[in-house]
Design a protein around this motif. Structure first.
Motif, short mmCIF file in Angstrom:
data_model
loop_
_atom_site.label_atom_id
_atom_site.label_comp_id
_atom_site.label_asym_id
_atom_site.label_seq_id
_atom_site.Cartn_x
_atom_site.Cartn_y
_atom_site.Cartn_z
N VAL A 320 46.01 -14.50 6.02
CA VAL A 320 46.21 -14.27 4.59
C VAL A 320 47.04 -13.01 4.39
CG1 VAL A 320 45.07 -13.81 2.39
CG2 VAL A 320 44.05 -15.44 4.00
N TYR A 321 48.23 -13.18 3.79
CA TYR A 321 49.12 -12.06 3.50
C TYR A 321 48.70 -11.38 2.19
CZ TYR A 321 53.47 -9.56 2.49
OH TYR A 321 54.40 -8.59 2.20
N THR A 322 48.39 -12.19 1.20
CA THR A 322 47.82 -11.70 -0.04
C THR A 322 47.13 -12.87 -0.73
OG1 THR A 322 48.24 -10.44 -2.08
CG2 THR A 322 49.84 -12.14 -1.50
N LYS A 323 46.30 -12.56 -1.72
CA LYS A 323 45.54 -13.64 -2.38
C LYS A 323 45.21 -13.22 -3.80
CE LYS A 323 41.24 -11.71 -2.43
NZ LYS A 323 40.09 -11.86 -3.36
N VAL A 324 44.85 -14.21 -4.61
CA VAL A 324 44.43 -13.95 -5.98
C VAL A 324 43.33 -14.93 -6.34
CG1 VAL A 324 46.17 -15.52 -6.97
CG2 VAL A 324 45.23 -13.67 -8.37
N ASP A 325 42.35 -14.47 -7.12
CA ASP A 325 41.26 -15.32 -7.60
C ASP A 325 41.49 -15.61 -9.08
OD1 ASP A 325 39.96 -15.07 -5.09
OD2 ASP A 325 39.19 -13.11 -5.71
N ILE A 326 41.58 -16.89 -9.41
CA ILE A 326 41.89 -17.33 -10.78
C ILE A 326 40.59 -17.57 -11.54
CG2 ILE A 326 43.17 -18.96 -12.19
CD1 ILE A 326 44.93 -17.38 -10.26
N HIS A 327 40.39 -16.79 -12.61
CA HIS A 327 39.20 -16.97 -13.46
C HIS A 327 39.55 -17.51 -14.84
CE1 HIS A 327 36.21 -14.90 -10.84
NE2 HIS A 327 37.28 -14.27 -10.40
N VAL A 328 40.83 -17.44 -15.22
CA VAL A 328 41.25 -17.93 -16.53
C VAL A 328 41.08 -19.44 -16.57
CG1 VAL A 328 43.20 -18.17 -18.11
CG2 VAL A 328 42.90 -16.06 -16.79
N PRO A 329 40.44 -19.99 -17.62
CA PRO A 329 40.26 -21.44 -17.69
C PRO A 329 41.58 -22.19 -17.62
CG PRO A 329 38.94 -20.33 -19.37
CD PRO A 329 39.83 -19.29 -18.77
N VAL A 330 41.63 -23.19 -16.75
CA VAL A 330 42.82 -24.02 -16.57
C VAL A 330 42.44 -25.46 -16.93
CG1 VAL A 330 44.55 -24.87 -14.95
CG2 VAL A 330 43.66 -22.53 -14.73
N PRO A 331 43.09 -26.07 -17.94
CA PRO A 331 42.73 -27.44 -18.33
C PRO A 331 42.76 -28.40 -17.15
CG PRO A 331 44.21 -26.48 -19.94
CD PRO A 331 44.16 -25.52 -18.79
N GLY A 332 41.67 -29.17 -17.01
CA GLY A 332 41.61 -30.19 -15.97
C GLY A 332 41.29 -29.67 -14.59
N ARG A 333 41.00 -28.37 -14.45
CA ARG A 333 40.73 -27.81 -13.13
C ARG A 333 39.47 -26.97 -13.17
NH1 ARG A 333 44.86 -26.38 -8.54
NH2 ARG A 333 43.36 -25.82 -6.95
N ALA A 334 38.65 -27.08 -12.10
CA ALA A 334 37.43 -26.29 -12.01
C ALA A 334 37.79 -24.85 -11.66
CB ALA A 334 36.50 -26.88 -10.95
N THR A 335 37.32 -23.91 -12.44
CA THR A 335 37.56 -22.50 -12.17
C THR A 335 36.22 -21.77 -12.02
OG1 THR A 335 37.70 -22.13 -14.56
CG2 THR A 335 39.77 -22.41 -13.38
N PRO A 336 36.17 -20.66 -11.28
CA PRO A 336 37.29 -19.98 -10.64
C PRO A 336 37.71 -20.66 -9.33
CG PRO A 336 35.27 -18.80 -10.17
CD PRO A 336 34.90 -19.91 -11.12
N TYR A 337 38.94 -20.36 -8.90
CA TYR A 337 39.43 -20.82 -7.61
C TYR A 337 40.38 -19.77 -7.06
CZ TYR A 337 43.71 -22.28 -10.07
OH TYR A 337 44.85 -22.31 -10.81
#
Length: 402
Positions: A320-337
Motif C-alpha cells: 500500500v503506497y497510500t490509502k483513503v477511507d470513504i465515509h461520505v454516503p455514496v448512492p448505491g454503495r455500502a459505506t464506509p469503504y
C-alpha cells in the motif's frame, strides 16, 4: 472411474452467527475463481517442473448463477487466467451434481462449485492420473422441501424430520452401501454426525461446493456421499487428493450503510475495451516503446505511437503506497469503504483499487496484500468485475465491527 489431480477451497472472510457470508463484492463467479486459482496456483507451485495444469474444459455448478442470459463464462475464464477458447458449462445443481461430475468427467475438466448460503466454493481438477475415484451409486428422488422457481421466490416446507426420514435416509438406503458413508455432504451438523462414520468437522457449506469440501476431508478408502433433498451420489476415494485452501480466519461483518440513489448505467464499449485487462489483471504494453497502460489505450501516453499494444501480465501482490477511507454516503454503495494505491511488486506500476476482505480503516500504508477478482459494481444488471486488494494480514482492531 476418474482421477483427481487436486482440490481447491475458498470461504469468504466474513462471518455472521457462526456462518460464513459473502461480502458485498462477492458472488458465485468471484468465489469460484478464488477456489480455482487456489487450486491452479497451488499445482503450479507444487510441481517442481513448474508445468501448467492441463485445463481443457470448465464447469461451474451453482444455484446462484449471476447471469442466466448473457452468461458468466468469459468472466470465469478470464478470472482463472485460462485460455479464452475453452468450453464453459454453467450448470444449476447441488452437491450430488458436483460429485457426479467429478466422478465421471474427462481428464482436463475443471469442476467449480459455489454457494451463497452458507457461503463457500470449491474446485476439482480431473486428470488421467492422481487420486482415483470410483462411482459407487446414484439416486435421483423428488422431495422439494425447499424450492425456487423462475420468479426467484424461495419456498420452504419447513419439515426437517420429513426431509431426514423420507429424503436423506431413504436415498442412502437406496444406495445400498455396505456401511454408513465415511463423509457426507449436504447436511447440517446433527444429521451429519448421525449418518456418517467419521467424526468430520462440520463442512462450511451444504450446497454444491459441499461435495468438494467433503472430498477434501476424505481419507484413502473412504466412501463420500453428497445428498440433497431425496437425491444422493456416492463415490469411493483411493488415496488423498492434494488440497489447496484459501480459508482466512473469520472476521465479523462490519457495520455499513447503503444510501439510495440512481444507478450508474453500463457503457458496453468501455466495458469491452477494459474487459480482458481488468479481469485477467494484465496491462497494455505499447508495441513501440513498451510503456504500460491499464486499460490499454489506442494512443500510447508515453511515445504517442498508435502501432498497437500487447497484453502483459501484472504482478498480483504489492504494498500500500497510500490509502483513503470513504465515509461520505455514496448512492448505491455500502459505506464506509477503503481505496488504496498499490505499488505492485517488481515493476514500476501503481494502481488504484478498492480494498476487500477488511473493515474500513483496517489498512495502513506499508501493508501488503494481493489482487483478487471481485465484483466492483453492478451496472444495468450486469456484474462489472475487476480486481481489489485483499490484505495479507488484517488488524480488525483498527476497523469498524458489527
Amino acid at each position: 472411474m476418474s482421477a483427481l489431480l487436486g482440490l481447491g477451497t475458498y470461504v469468504p472472510v466474513w462471518e455472521h452467527s457462526g456462518q460464513r457470508v459473502v461480502g458485498p463484492d462477492e458472488d458465485a463467479v468471484t468465489m469460484a475463481v478464488a477456489a480455482g486459482r487456489a487450486l491452479l496456483d497451488g499445482l503450479r507451485e507444487d510441481a517442481q517442473s513448474g508445468r501448467e495444469p492441463d485445463v481443457r474444459r470448465v464447469v461451474l455448478v451453482s444455484r446462484d448463477l449471476p447471469l442466466f442470459e448473457g452468461g458468466s463464462g468469459a468472466a470465469l475464464l478470464a478470472g482463472l487466467g485460462v485460455p479464452a477458447g475453452l468450453p464453459v458449462v454453467e450448470q444449476v445443481g447441488g452437491g450430488p451434481s458436483v460429485l457426479e461430475l467429478i466422478a465421471t468427467a474427462e481428464p482436463g475438466t475443471l469442476v467449480l462449485a459455489a454457494d451463497l448460503e452458507a457461503a463457500g466454493a470449491g474446485a476439482a481438477l480431473v486428470g488421467s492420473q492422481g487420486t482415483a475415484l470410483d462411482h459407487v451409486g446414484r439416486v435421483t428422488g423428488s422431495l422439494p422441501t425447499t424450492s425456487r422457481g423462475r420468479d426467484g421466490v424461495r419456498w420452504d416446507y419447513d419439515d426437517p424430520r420429513l426431509m431426514l426420514e423420507r429424503g436423506t435416509k431413504a436415498a442412502l438406503a437406496d444406495l445400498d452401501l455396505a456401511d454408513k458413508p465415511d463423509v457426507i455432504a449436504g447436511l447440517g451438523p446433527k444429521p451429519t454426525r448421525q449418518l456418517s462414520r467419521k467424526d468430520v468437522a462440520t463442512l462450511p457449506t451444504t450446497g454444491a461446493s459441499s461435495a468438494i469440501f467433503a472430498l477434501a476431508e476424505a481419507g484413502s478408502g473412504d466412501v463420500v456421499v453428497a445428498t440433497e433433498q431425496a437425491s444422493a451420489v456416492a463415490v469411493s476415494v483411493a488415496g488423498v487428493a492434494p488440497t489447496f485452501r484459501d480459508e482466512a480466519a473469520p472476521l465479523p461483518v462490519p457495520r455499513t450503510r447503503t444510501t439510495p440513489g440512481p444507478d450508474i448505467g453500463i457503457s458496453l464499449p468501455a466495458y469491452d475495451r477494459a474487459f480482458d485487462s481488468k479481469l485477467r489483471w494484465e496491462a497494455g504494453s505499447c508495441n513501440a516503446c513498451g510503456n504500460l497502460a491499464v486499460p490499454p489505450r489506442l494512443r500510447c501516453t508515453h511515445c504517442g505511437s498508435e502501432e498497437g499494444w500487447s497484453l502483459a501480465p501484472l504482478p498480483r501482490s504489492g504494498e500500500v503506497y497510500t490509502k483513503v477511507d470513504i465515509h461520505v454516503p455514496v448512492p448505491g454503495r455500502a459505506t464506509p469503504y477503503s481505496l488504496a494505491i498499490v505499488q505492485l511488486d517488481n515493476i514500476e506500476v501503481r494502481t488504484l483499487v478498492t480494498v476487500t476482505g477488511a473493515p474500513s480503516g483496517a489498512l495502513e500504508i506499508g501493508d501488503r496484500g494481493r489482487l483478487v477478482l471481485r465484483r466492483i459494481d453492478t451496472r444495468s444488471g450486469v456484474p462489472d468485475y475487476g480486481h481489489a486488494l485483499r490484505p495479507d494480514v488484517v488488524d480488525d482492531t483498527r476497523g469498524d465491527k458489527a
